[in-house]
Design an enzyme around this catalytic site. Structure first.
Site, mmCIF file in Angstrom:
data_model
loop_
_atom_site.group_PDB
_atom_site.id
_atom_site.type_symbol
_atom_site.label_atom_id
_atom_site.label_comp_id
_atom_site.label_asym_id
_atom_site.label_seq_id
_atom_site.Cartn_x
_atom_site.Cartn_y
_atom_site.Cartn_z
ATOM 1 C CB CYS A 1 -5.366 -0.589 2.257
ATOM 2 S SG CYS A 1 -4.108 -1.053 3.467
ATOM 3 C CB CYS B 1 -4.354 2.849 5.819
ATOM 4 S SG CYS B 1 -4.292 2.710 4.028
ATOM 5 C CB CYS C 1 -0.898 -0.019 1.229
ATOM 6 S SG CYS C 1 -1.912 1.465 1.403
ATOM 7 C CB CYS D 1 -9.282 -3.527 -11.936
ATOM 8 S SG CYS D 1 -8.878 -2.311 -13.174
ATOM 9 C CB CYS E 1 -0.520 2.019 5.686
ATOM 10 S SG CYS E 1 -1.232 0.496 5.041
HETATM 11 FE FE FE Z 1 -2.875 0.971 3.461
#
Ligand code: FE
Length: 130
Positions: free
Chosen positions: A93, A96, A44, A116, A47
């Site tokens: 995610c 976060c 990510c 995607c 984070c």
């Molecule tokens: Fe994240």
């Protein structure tokens, strides 16, 4: 991980902020990773949570990085997105809560899934050759 919107605004680039926090979408074929064929993992951009592996990446022809599954079975969070007429499944995610992209059911076997994902929501970590 909880941060105020003003804090995210400071630690992300404008493009990352637009996608991760405002659920934006980068234009197809413009991102850093749609054509990335290197081996490694995608975390990510906000984070650092491990999200996808290069082994699960495939060429979907859409212009966005596409994966058949997350790195772990509980590696991403999904929720229904009714922002356009066609209902879609949004991918987030789990750490976060950042918006990553959408998952569709027209992917290749064996999962049949196509995650995607926006390049700007990801950070690629290349696998070091031994
Ligand atoms: Fe994240």
């Amino acid at each position: 991980m909880k941060k105020k919107e003003s804090e995210w605004n400071q630690c992300l680039t404008p493009e990352q902020y637009c996608i991760l926090r405002k659920k934006g979408t980068e234009r197809a074929f413009t991102g850093k990773y749609w054509d990335n064929k290197k081996k490694g993992e995608y975390v990510c951009a906000a984070c650092g949570h491990r999200l996808f592996l290069s082994d699960d990446k495939f060429d979907s022809g859409t212009g966005w990085p596409s994966f058949t599954k997350p790195a772990e079975s509980d590696g991403v969070k999904t929720q229904l997105d009714l922002s356009i007429i066609m209902p879609r499944k949004e991918v987030l995610c789990p750490k976060c809560g950042g918006h990553l992209g959408h998952v569709f059911s027209d992917g290749p076997k064996p999962t049949g899934k196509r995650f995607c994902i926006n390049s700007a929501a990801l950070k690629f970590k290349e696998k070091k050759k031994k």
